[in-house]
Motif scaffolding. Structure first.
Motif: not given
Length: 407
Positions: A80-86, A297-298
């Protein structure tokens, strides 16, 4: 954006609903007090371990426009990865208003009811596809059952809801793109679709979409499980065989109300969840870490990873817009798993029809965010398909999730 507590009262229950006690805790389980104390320590430790993984940051691209390989490497390493501020404040405000007015505010007043709290026809009241999923407050409706192929083998701890809690709540809505235009716009987000192409190939295809609702003091748990049924014994199985989910967070998520993941478990063909819980002595798996997000975040999460979430006894809302995607080669010519749609062999026509939602999402987003460069979905570009988006097209999406590509 409005404070999430302003959503209080929109959950679809009648005012006269009575409280229902959680299932009886066995003698082997902890008392409520002991469990609460142990959970606080577990949440703190998990948060520290999550931030040490190095799998979070904004979406970055290389000089030639590709998703940065550091993001992909960390995703494949952790699962998993947290894509910030999408999603920015303007889009979050749109989403909140849409969900409040057109989704949560339109839920049936109770299971089986035809109307919402204002007497209007309720959301999904005439849908054929599975749509609304109900649970007792703070319960675990899937754990330890044969539901969903029996992939939730151990029941989570079920705290006792406060006096006056509703008898049931809606905690999951499937086929959500037909109800929420803002969810459809997120589906067409150019950066997210670029990530989908980087992970699953330019010919990636849809899986399904959902809304997860974790209301404070009521939200149900999701027992530890791995998604996917069809490819575990395939000779070409690998860490990406069953696809991934994007989880866009409207209010963010915390260790208390968010999804927990066992890093690296997506790359293991065989995992014994019952044994993992037995070794831990509780549902608090020491290997797991929480997905922690700010609003907008996504998280991208591999479906093969061991993951789950605890009942939301916290004071914080979590509303998650789920968007699932597969590799085309994982579904073409494959007999579906039957979890989200009737089992069928997924041929090119089925895939092409289900992928129309991507075209609708791109066009709906283009109409709202005119400053963005829309994503170009390669299968549509190659076929020459063009898509429009208006109320007439929206009506055709009813029960679109009967075509979900469930593997």
């Amino acid at each position: 954006m409005e404070h999430p507590n302003k959503l209080q009262g929109t959950t679809a229950v009648s005012a006269s609903s009575t409280s229902s006690a959680a299932d009886t805790v066995s003698a082997a389980d902890e008392t409520q007090e002991a469990h609460a104390a142990a959970m606080q320590s577990y949440l703190r430790d998990g948060e520290a371990r999550a931030f040490a993984l190095g799998n979070r940051g904004p979406i970055r691209r290389t000089a030639d426009g590709r998703i940065h390989p550091d993001i992909l490497d960390a995703y494949w390493r952790c699962g998993f990865y947290v894509l910030e501020g999408v999603l920015g404040p303007e889009e979050l405000a749109d989403i909140e208003a849409d969900l409040r007015d057109n989704v949560l505010g339109r839920l049936p007043v109770h299971r089986g009811a035809a109307v919402d709290a204002l007497g209007r026809p309720a959301l999904a009241v005439d849908n054929t596809a599975p749509t609304l999923f109900w649970s007792k407050p703070l319960a675990d409706p899937f754990g330890g059952t044969a539901l969903a192929g029996g992939r939730h083998p151990v029941k989570m701890h079920e705290p006792t809801a406060a006096a006056g809690a509703p008898a049931e709540i809606v905690y999951l809505i499937l086929g959500s793109l037909q109800f929420s235009e803002t969810h459809l716009r997120v589906y067409g987000h150019p950066d997210l679709l670029a990530v989908a192409a980087a992970v699953n190939g330019d010919d990636f295809v849809p899986f399904n979409e959902a809304l997860f609702i974790k209301e404070p003091g009521l939200g149900a748990s999701v027992a530890w499980h791995r998604d996917g049924l069809t490819h575990w014994d395939s000779p070409d199985w690998d860490a990406g065989s069953h696809g991934f989910n994007f989880m866009a967070q409207v209010y963010g998520c915390t260790p208390a109300n968010g999804v927990w993941v066992v890093p690296g478990s997506h790359a293991q063909r065989r995992v014994d969840i019952k044994a993992m819980v037995a070794r831990a002595g509780s549902d608090r798996l020491p290997e797991a870490v929480p997905i922690i997000c700010q609003p907008g975040d996504v998280a991208i999460t591999n479906r093969q990873a061991v993951h789950g979430s605890f009942a939301n006894t916290s004071p914080d809302w979590r509303i998650t817009l789920n968007l699932g995607f597969h590799r085309r080669r994982s579904v073409l010519g494959v007999m579906g798993g039957g979890i989200h749609a009737t089992p069928a062999v997924f041929d090119d026509a089925r895939i092409r029809e289900r992928a129309r939602a991507i075209g609708y999402g791109i066009e709906a987003r283009r109409q709202r965010f005119t400053q963005e460069t829309p994503f170009v979905y390669r299968p549509h570009a190659e076929s020459g398909e063009r898509f429009s988006w208006d109320e007439t097209v929206r009506a055709t999406m009813k029960d679109y999730n009967l075509l979900d590509l469930s593997i």
